[in-house]
Design an enzyme around this catalytic site. Structure first.
Site, PDB file in Angstrom:
ATOM      1  CG  ASP A  29      -1.953   1.127   1.128  1.00 17.90           C
ATOM      2  OD1 ASP A  29      -2.825   1.069   0.238  1.00 17.90           O
ATOM      3  OD2 ASP A  29      -1.874   2.075   1.932  1.00 17.90           O
ATOM      4  CD  GLU A  88      -1.952   5.805   3.192  1.00 13.45           C
ATOM      5  OE1 GLU A  88      -2.686   6.762   2.846  1.00 13.45           O
ATOM      6  OE2 GLU A  88      -2.392   4.653   3.318  1.00 13.45           O
ATOM      7  CD  GLU A 108      -6.974  19.647   0.432  1.00 17.85           C
ATOM      8  OE1 GLU A 108      -5.752  19.453   0.238  1.00 17.85           O
ATOM      9  OE2 GLU A 108      -7.497  20.763   0.323  1.00 17.85           O
ATOM     10  CG  HIS A 140      -7.213   6.015   5.332  1.00 13.79           C
ATOM     11  ND1 HIS A 140      -7.432   5.632   4.026  1.00 13.79           N
ATOM     12  CD2 HIS A 140      -8.433   6.100   5.911  1.00 13.79           C
ATOM     13  CE1 HIS A 140      -8.724   5.509   3.825  1.00 13.79           C
ATOM     14  NE2 HIS A 140      -9.355   5.773   4.946  1.00 13.79           N
ATOM     15  CG  ASP A 158      -4.778   1.242   4.690  1.00 11.73           C
ATOM     16  OD1 ASP A 158      -5.300   1.035   5.794  1.00 11.73           O
ATOM     17  OD2 ASP A 158      -4.979   2.284   4.029  1.00 11.73           O
TER      18      ASP A 158
END
Length: 177
Positions: A2, A4, A48, A145, A150
């Site tokens: 995964d 980010e 965000e 997250h 994840d």
């Protein structure tokens, strides 16, 4: 595995801020054989993205850049087939980010748990990792997250889908994922 990232589109300059992977061998998640690293994106992390992954500019300030981290991750993954949830997203970042590395970087094959879920459960309206967790009664960690958490969830969901779909070989998985 995964990732980010600082945003959703590597073509708009968004970058990887964390990468993680875990090995699965013979149907067992090897929790002590993991790779996890922050990546300095060489730019500010938008608010965000920080709200979602809780990774701050301070977290990545002293981290190595992708040209140092990606070869280490690929060494960890050598000889493996990568599995990701919504693999096209992760692969798009790896494909873009490998251009920052010196020399040619070959990416391994990558299969998608989201596509596998959609094939096994075509009547399900959504196929997010959270939906898979609820479907398979997996505990969603506090670190949701974050790349390693994840990656572990994806691994757990994959094993459940292999069982439900009676998938016993990599060839069968390739056909469905």
């Amino acid at each position: 595995f995964d990732l980010e990232t600082t945003g959703l589109d590597p073509q708009k300059g968004h970058r990887i801020v964390e990468i993680a992977g875990v090995r699965i061998e013979n149907g067992v998640i090897l929790r002590n054989e993991t790779f996890a690293s922050f990546v300095n994106p060489e730019r500010e992390i938008p608010s965000e993205a920080r709200q979602i992954n809780k990774i701050t500019d301070e977290d990545v300030r002293v981290a190595a850049t992708i040209d140092n981290i990606l070869p280490k991750f690929l060494a960890f993954a050598q000889g493996s087939t990568l599995i990701a949830h919504n693999a096209s997203f992760d692969v798009s970042f790896l494909t873009t980010e490998k251009e920052y590395c010196w020399g040619y970087v070959d990416l391994p094959e990558c299969l998608c748990t989201m596509r596998l879920f959609q094939r096994l459960f075509p009547s399900e309206f959504r196929s997010s990792l959270d939906v898979l967790c609820r479907k398979f009664q997996l505990t969603i960690p506090m670190e949701r997250h974050r790349a390693l958490a994840d990656a572990l969830l994806t691994a757990e969901a994959l094993l459940r889908m292999l069982d439900v779909g009676h998938i016993t070989s990599l060839e069968e998985l390739r056909r469905k994922a």
